[in-house]
Design a protein around this motif. Structure first.
Motif, PDB file in Angstrom:
ATOM      1  N   ALA A  30       0.834  -1.199   0.000  1.00 49.03           N
ATOM      2  CA  ALA A  30       0.000   0.000   0.000  1.00 49.03           C
ATOM      3  C   ALA A  30       0.872   1.255   0.000  1.00 49.03           C
ATOM      4  N   GLY A  31       1.966   1.218   0.765  1.00 44.38           N
ATOM      5  CA  GLY A  31       2.881   2.353   0.761  1.00 44.38           C
ATOM      6  C   GLY A  31       3.521   2.559  -0.603  1.00 44.38           C
ATOM      7  N   ALA A  32       3.913   1.455  -1.242  1.00 47.00           N
ATOM      8  CA  ALA A  32       4.494   1.549  -2.584  1.00 47.00           C
ATOM      9  C   ALA A  32       3.469   2.073  -3.584  1.00 47.00           C
ATOM     10  N   ALA A  33       2.214   1.643  -3.446  1.00 50.85           N
ATOM     11  CA  ALA A  33       1.160   2.116  -4.347  1.00 50.85           C
ATOM     12  C   ALA A  33       0.921   3.611  -4.183  1.00 50.85           C
ATOM     13  N   LEU A  34       0.964   4.099  -2.949  1.00 51.84           N
ATOM     14  CA  LEU A  34       0.806   5.532  -2.722  1.00 51.84           C
ATOM     15  C   LEU A  34       1.963   6.315  -3.335  1.00 51.84           C
ATOM     16  N   ALA A  35       3.175   5.774  -3.185  1.00 54.26           N
ATOM     17  CA  ALA A  35       4.333   6.421  -3.803  1.00 54.26           C
ATOM     18  C   ALA A  35       4.193   6.432  -5.321  1.00 54.26           C
ATOM     19  N   SER A  36       3.647   5.351  -5.879  1.00 54.47           N
ATOM     20  CA  SER A  36       3.428   5.274  -7.317  1.00 54.47           C
ATOM     21  C   SER A  36       2.393   6.307  -7.768  1.00 54.47           C
ATOM     22  N   LEU A  37       1.325   6.456  -6.986  1.00 52.34           N
ATOM     23  CA  LEU A  37       0.307   7.448  -7.325  1.00 52.34           C
ATOM     24  C   LEU A  37       0.879   8.864  -7.280  1.00 52.34           C
ATOM     25  N   PHE A  38       1.742   9.106  -6.279  1.00 50.21           N
ATOM     26  CA  PHE A  38       2.378  10.425  -6.202  1.00 50.21           C
ATOM     27  C   PHE A  38       3.250  10.673  -7.425  1.00 50.21           C
ATOM     28  N   MET A  39       3.984   9.643  -7.832  1.00 51.34           N
ATOM     29  CA  MET A  39       4.811   9.755  -9.022  1.00 51.34           C
ATOM     30  C   MET A  39       3.952  10.010 -10.251  1.00 51.34           C
ATOM     31  N   ALA A  40       2.815   9.303 -10.363  1.00 53.44           N
ATOM     32  CA  ALA A  40       1.911   9.513 -11.494  1.00 53.44           C
ATOM     33  C   ALA A  40       1.389  10.944 -11.502  1.00 53.44           C
ATOM     34  N   TRP A  41       1.062  11.475 -10.324  1.00 60.73           N
ATOM     35  CA  TRP A  41       0.595  12.867 -10.246  1.00 60.73           C
ATOM     36  C   TRP A  41       1.674  13.821 -10.724  1.00 60.73           C
ATOM     37  N   VAL A  42       2.904  13.592 -10.283  1.00 61.15           N
ATOM     38  CA  VAL A  42       4.012  14.467 -10.670  1.00 61.15           C
ATOM     39  C   VAL A  42       4.236  14.406 -12.184  1.00 61.15           C
TER      40      VAL A  42
END
Length: 391
Positions: free
Chosen positions: A10-22
């Motif tokens: 879940a933490g990795a998925a949140l980091a991935s979503l942040f990267m996608a936003w950026v």
């Protein structure tokens, strides 16, 4: 299933979503429509909205190749642990956020690729030299090929002996020919991707090179005929519509390429979790990019549209045609590619063709190139050190 593993994923998925936003707020969200905004063919906010929508579609239908390359094709012998995935995504997104804040387009592909390789090698992985050579070739050749094609097109369009009612339809037909041969995940059988040309061959029950060339040629002629009719009846409006269509195709291609930079590191973890599909991950990454495009892209769009070149609709078309072609080649090869590099190089080439040196901000270009090279070197160095010390 181990709750700790789920929490880490879940933490990795949140980091991935942040990267996608950026990514959506930066390169993917800004570059596709920047030439159209520079040519006053579309407003900044509307461009941000459209690029998010087309980027989402591209992410879902074309995101598999680059995602697999980022997830397992850059380092041999190991699979990144969950902590390593989080480290890669946080480092990459952090550097991209710096680029958005300062207004200079740091290349997402450079930062993520450097971070994946750095962490992977720090953990004992082996270099995949063949892939590195392929990536380096694309990165190095892109400015020369993209800028050169844009320069050539922009040099021809204003010529009196090359009427635009013919030259623009020819360019549109070339794009149409490429588009019918582009691979889409929903057109293939099973897990394989398919093309519009392949579907046409199946419907006609024909195979072979001759039928492929015939269908491709027919598509090119059909697109060229429609564009010729549109420009003949309304030249100004027709150029604007061609420009917006090309921007949409580049935005679609950006989604297919850039989503892999955000979700690719997650793919090796899916076997461990066992409850999330690759399709769901691509959808999540595409949605993250869409939100980034809507909320953060306008500033970068203005920066690219206004600072690099004085663009009109013809030069903008000249910039977007090679951008689309190079982007689709990178998606086909599964190579992480920088849309900043692609579009900025094309903008420079098209602007220089008509305006010469005065149409290009040399200082801005040098700073941008420095940011590209520096982002890869810094990302690799920091990722390697962090991986060796923390993992």
């Amino acid at each position: 299933m181990d709750p700790a593993l789920i929490a880490l994923f879940a933490g990795a998925a949140l980091a991935s979503l942040f990267m996608a936003w950026v990514i959506g707020a930066g390169s993917s969200g800004a570059t596709p429509y920047a030439p159209a905004v520079g040519a006053n063919a579309i407003g900044t906010m509307r461009a941000a909205f459209l690029v998010g929508m087309f980027g989402l579609v591209g992410a879902v239908t074309q995101g598999g190749n680059v995602s697999e390359a980022i997830g397992s094709g850059l380092v041999g012998g190991i699979s990144l642990p969950v902590a390593g995935v989080i480290l890669v995504l946080v480092l990459g997104a952090g550097l991209m956020a710096i680029g958005i804040t300062t207004g200079y387009p740091i290349a997402t592909a450079f930062t993520v690729t450097g971070a994946v390789i750095g962490v992977g090698l720090a953990l004992g992985g082996t270099p995949v030299w063949s892939k590195y050579q392929q990536i380096a070739a694309v990165w190095v050749l892109t400015p020369f090929v993209g800028g050169g094609i844009a320069f050539t097109i922009a040099s021809l369009l204003p010529r009196p002996d090359v009427p635009e009612r013919y030259s623009i339809p020819i360019l549109a037909g070339l794009v149409g020919a490429v588009l019918v041969n582009v691979q889409f995940s929903f057109l293939g059988e099973g897990s394989a991707a398919g093309t519009v040309r392949g579907v046409g061959q199946q419907m006609l029950a024909v195979e072979g090179v001759a039928s492929a060339v015939g269908i491709t040629g027919f598509a090119a002629l059909a697109v060229a005929a429609v564009v010729w009719w549109d420009i003949s009846r309304d030249e100004r409006g027709g150029l604007r519509r061609v420009l917006l269509a090309l921007g949409s195709l580049v935005a679609f291609s950006a989604g297919g390429s850039q989503v892999g930079l955000a979700v690719g590191p997650l793919l090796p973890l899916l076997d461990e979790v066992g409850m999330v599909s690759t399709f769901a991950v691509l959808v999540g990454g595409g949605l993250g990019m869409l939100v980034g495009s809507w909320t953060g892209a306008p500033r970068m769009i203005k920066s690219l549209a206004q600072d690099y070149s004085s663009l009109g609709p013809r030069r903008s078309i000249s910039a977007l045609v090679p951008s689309f072609l190079i982007a689709q080649l990178a998606v086909l090869l599964g190579v992480p590619v920088s849309f900043n590099e692609i579009v900025v190089s094309a903008i420079i080439g098209s602007g220089a063709a008509v305006g010469g040196r005065e149409a290009v901000d040399a200082r801005k270009i040098l700073l941008t190139v420095g940011a590209w090279a520096g982002s890869f070197i810094l990302s690799f160095a920091v990722a390697y050190a962090a991986g060796a010390l923390l993992l």
